[in-house]
Motif scaffolding. Structure first.
Motif, PDB file in Angstrom:
ATOM      1  N   TRP A  26     127.692 146.707  27.410  1.00 33.45           N
ATOM      2  CA  TRP A  26     128.951 147.268  26.916  1.00 33.45           C
ATOM      3  C   TRP A  26     130.119 146.327  27.198  1.00 33.45           C
ATOM      4  CZ3 TRP A  26     129.286 151.015  23.525  1.00 33.45           C
ATOM      5  CH2 TRP A  26     128.158 151.806  23.332  1.00 33.45           C
ATOM      6  N   PHE A  27     130.050 145.610  28.316  1.00 35.46           N
ATOM      7  CA  PHE A  27     131.083 144.612  28.617  1.00 35.46           C
ATOM      8  C   PHE A  27     131.072 143.524  27.539  1.00 35.46           C
ATOM      9  CE2 PHE A  27     133.003 140.908  30.431  1.00 35.46           C
ATOM     10  CZ  PHE A  27     133.958 141.366  31.315  1.00 35.46           C
ATOM     11  N   ARG A  28     129.871 143.021  27.237  1.00 28.34           N
ATOM     12  CA  ARG A  28     129.760 141.973  26.219  1.00 28.34           C
ATOM     13  C   ARG A  28     130.158 142.494  24.835  1.00 28.34           C
ATOM     14  NH1 ARG A  28     125.545 140.141  29.858  1.00 28.34           N
ATOM     15  NH2 ARG A  28     124.066 141.642  29.016  1.00 28.34           N
ATOM     16  N   LEU A  29     129.815 143.755  24.543  1.00 23.88           N
ATOM     17  CA  LEU A  29     130.232 144.350  23.274  1.00 23.88           C
ATOM     18  C   LEU A  29     131.754 144.434  23.199  1.00 23.88           C
ATOM     19  CD1 LEU A  29     129.451 145.723  20.591  1.00 23.88           C
ATOM     20  CD2 LEU A  29     129.421 147.900  21.843  1.00 23.88           C
ATOM     21  N   SER A  30     132.376 144.750  24.304  1.00 24.65           N
ATOM     22  CA  SER A  30     133.837 144.796  24.356  1.00 24.65           C
ATOM     23  C   SER A  30     134.432 143.428  24.036  1.00 24.65           C
ATOM     24  CB  SER A  30     134.300 145.253  25.737  1.00 24.65           C
ATOM     25  OG  SER A  30     135.695 145.175  25.845  1.00 24.65           O
ATOM     26  N   CYS A  31     133.843 142.381  24.585  1.00 19.76           N
ATOM     27  CA  CYS A  31     134.312 141.015  24.295  1.00 19.76           C
ATOM     28  C   CYS A  31     134.146 140.693  22.813  1.00 19.76           C
ATOM     29  CB  CYS A  31     133.551 140.005  25.148  1.00 19.76           C
ATOM     30  SG  CYS A  31     133.879 140.145  26.915  1.00 19.76           S
ATOM     31  N   GLY A  42     142.558 146.938  34.831  1.00 12.46           N
ATOM     32  CA  GLY A  42     142.516 145.475  34.869  1.00 12.46           C
ATOM     33  C   GLY A  42     141.722 144.947  36.053  1.00 12.46           C
ATOM     34  N   ALA A  43     141.920 145.544  37.218  1.00 10.23           N
ATOM     35  CA  ALA A  43     141.196 145.100  38.414  1.00 10.23           C
ATOM     36  C   ALA A  43     139.696 145.361  38.278  1.00 10.23           C
ATOM     37  CB  ALA A  43     141.750 145.808  39.652  1.00 10.23           C
ATOM     38  N   ARG A  44     139.351 146.508  37.738  1.00 10.41           N
ATOM     39  CA  ARG A  44     137.930 146.840  37.569  1.00 10.41           C
ATOM     40  C   ARG A  44     137.278 145.939  36.522  1.00 10.41           C
ATOM     41  NH1 ARG A  44     139.505 153.136  37.822  1.00 10.41           N
ATOM     42  NH2 ARG A  44     139.411 153.344  40.084  1.00 10.41           N
ATOM     43  N   THR A  45     138.005 145.669  35.459  1.00 10.09           N
ATOM     44  CA  THR A  45     137.488 144.778  34.421  1.00 10.09           C
ATOM     45  C   THR A  45     137.262 143.382  34.994  1.00 10.09           C
ATOM     46  OG1 THR A  45     138.607 146.035  32.698  1.00 10.09           O
ATOM     47  CG2 THR A  45     138.012 143.776  32.160  1.00 10.09           C
ATOM     48  N   GLU A  46     138.204 142.913  35.775  1.00 12.88           N
ATOM     49  CA  GLU A  46     138.070 141.589  36.387  1.00 12.88           C
ATOM     50  C   GLU A  46     136.876 141.551  37.346  1.00 12.88           C
ATOM     51  OE1 GLU A  46     140.779 138.243  38.678  1.00 12.88           O
ATOM     52  OE2 GLU A  46     141.547 140.282  38.497  1.00 12.88           O
ATOM     53  N   ARG A  47     136.662 142.633  38.058  1.00 11.04           N
ATOM     54  CA  ARG A  47     135.521 142.695  38.978  1.00 11.04           C
ATOM     55  C   ARG A  47     134.202 142.579  38.205  1.00 11.04           C
ATOM     56  NH1 ARG A  47     133.590 147.806  42.565  1.00 11.04           N
ATOM     57  NH2 ARG A  47     131.902 146.739  43.633  1.00 11.04           N
ATOM     58  N   ILE A  99     131.254 139.587  38.332  1.00  8.76           N
ATOM     59  CA  ILE A  99     129.831 139.859  38.547  1.00  8.76           C
ATOM     60  C   ILE A  99     129.010 139.216  37.434  1.00  8.76           C
ATOM     61  CG2 ILE A  99     128.075 141.672  38.563  1.00  8.76           C
ATOM     62  CD1 ILE A  99     130.182 143.466  39.965  1.00  8.76           C
ATOM     63  N   LEU A 100     129.435 139.424  36.193  1.00 12.43           N
ATOM     64  CA  LEU A 100     128.715 138.831  35.061  1.00 12.43           C
ATOM     65  C   LEU A 100     128.740 137.308  35.120  1.00 12.43           C
ATOM     66  CD1 LEU A 100     129.399 140.931  31.845  1.00 12.43           C
ATOM     67  CD2 LEU A 100     127.239 140.474  32.964  1.00 12.43           C
ATOM     68  N   GLU A 101     129.859 136.756  35.517  1.00 14.44           N
ATOM     69  CA  GLU A 101     129.951 135.296  35.625  1.00 14.44           C
ATOM     70  C   GLU A 101     128.980 134.773  36.678  1.00 14.44           C
ATOM     71  OE1 GLU A 101     133.420 131.920  36.001  1.00 14.44           O
ATOM     72  OE2 GLU A 101     133.681 133.779  37.135  1.00 14.44           O
ATOM     73  N   ALA A 102     128.892 135.461  37.803  1.00 16.20           N
ATOM     74  CA  ALA A 102     127.970 135.038  38.861  1.00 16.20           C
ATOM     75  C   ALA A 102     126.518 135.141  38.401  1.00 16.20           C
ATOM     76  CB  ALA A 102     128.188 135.883  40.117  1.00 16.20           C
ATOM     77  N   GLU A 103     126.236 136.113  37.550  1.00 20.72           N
ATOM     78  CA  GLU A 103     124.881 136.286  37.021  1.00 20.72           C
ATOM     79  C   GLU A 103     124.591 135.372  35.830  1.00 20.72           C
ATOM     80  OE1 GLU A 103     124.613 141.088  38.015  1.00 20.72           O
ATOM     81  OE2 GLU A 103     124.770 140.408  35.943  1.00 20.72           O
ATOM     82  N   GLY A 104     125.629 134.729  35.317  1.00 20.30           N
ATOM     83  CA  GLY A 104     125.477 133.895  34.127  1.00 20.30           C
ATOM     84  C   GLY A 104     125.402 134.726  32.849  1.00 20.30           C
TER      85      GLY A 104
END
Length: 160
Positions: free
Chosen positions: A126-131, A71-76, A80-85
């Protein structure tokens, strides 16, 4: 008072995770204490049950730590993705009950699947694919894709 209520709503999930973690930690401590009591009993059967019972808190603690780290790693990664847009926007239509309409999620999924195939070493894809998997209701694959994203990020297999 309104700011406190807003902060509470924003951290609702973290509060529940904390509460469940505390309850599980309490259960693990009690289980450990009971196993020690059973192992100190002169009866061999009680000792055997105590040793077997000792396995529960060990497995429980391992699973708890593993999930909290995930959970902590996912949130991190999300920060990062949010800061990058780069976080996917939640624009999917919903039912009156608030559930995502599956057909729309399936169509959106194809976009993220193609992105992950085009950039297989990019943790962001892969993060976006997970979403997308999560929105489509496939929790098992969503979790696997997120684990892949976390692994890629941690091992440095990533493209800017």
């Amino acid at each position: 008072m309104s700011a406190a209520l807003t902060a509470l709503k924003a951290n609702r999930t973290k509060i529940w995770v904390g509460a469940v973690t505390l309850l599980l930690a309490f259960y693990l401590v009690v289980s450990l204490q009971r196993s020690v009591l059973l192992m100190s009993d002169p009866n061999l059967v009680a000792k055997a049950i105590g040793v077997a019972y000792l396995v529960l808190p060990v497995i429980g603690a391992w699973a708890l730590i593993r999930e909290l780290l995930f959970g902590a790693r996912t949130e991190r990664l999300a920060k990062i993705l949010e800061a990058e847009g780069g976080l996917p926007e939640d624009t999917l239509p919903r039912t009156p009950a608030g559930r995502i309409i599956r057909e729309a999620a399936d169509l959106e999924f194809e976009k993220y699947r193609a992105e992950a195939e085009a950039a297989p070493e990019d943790w962001r894809s892969w993060f976006r694919l997970s979403c997308a998997y999560d929105a489509a209701g496939d929790r098992k694959r969503a979790r696997a894709s997120m684990r892949d994203a976390v692994r890629m990020f941690r091992t440095g297999v990533q493209k800017p």
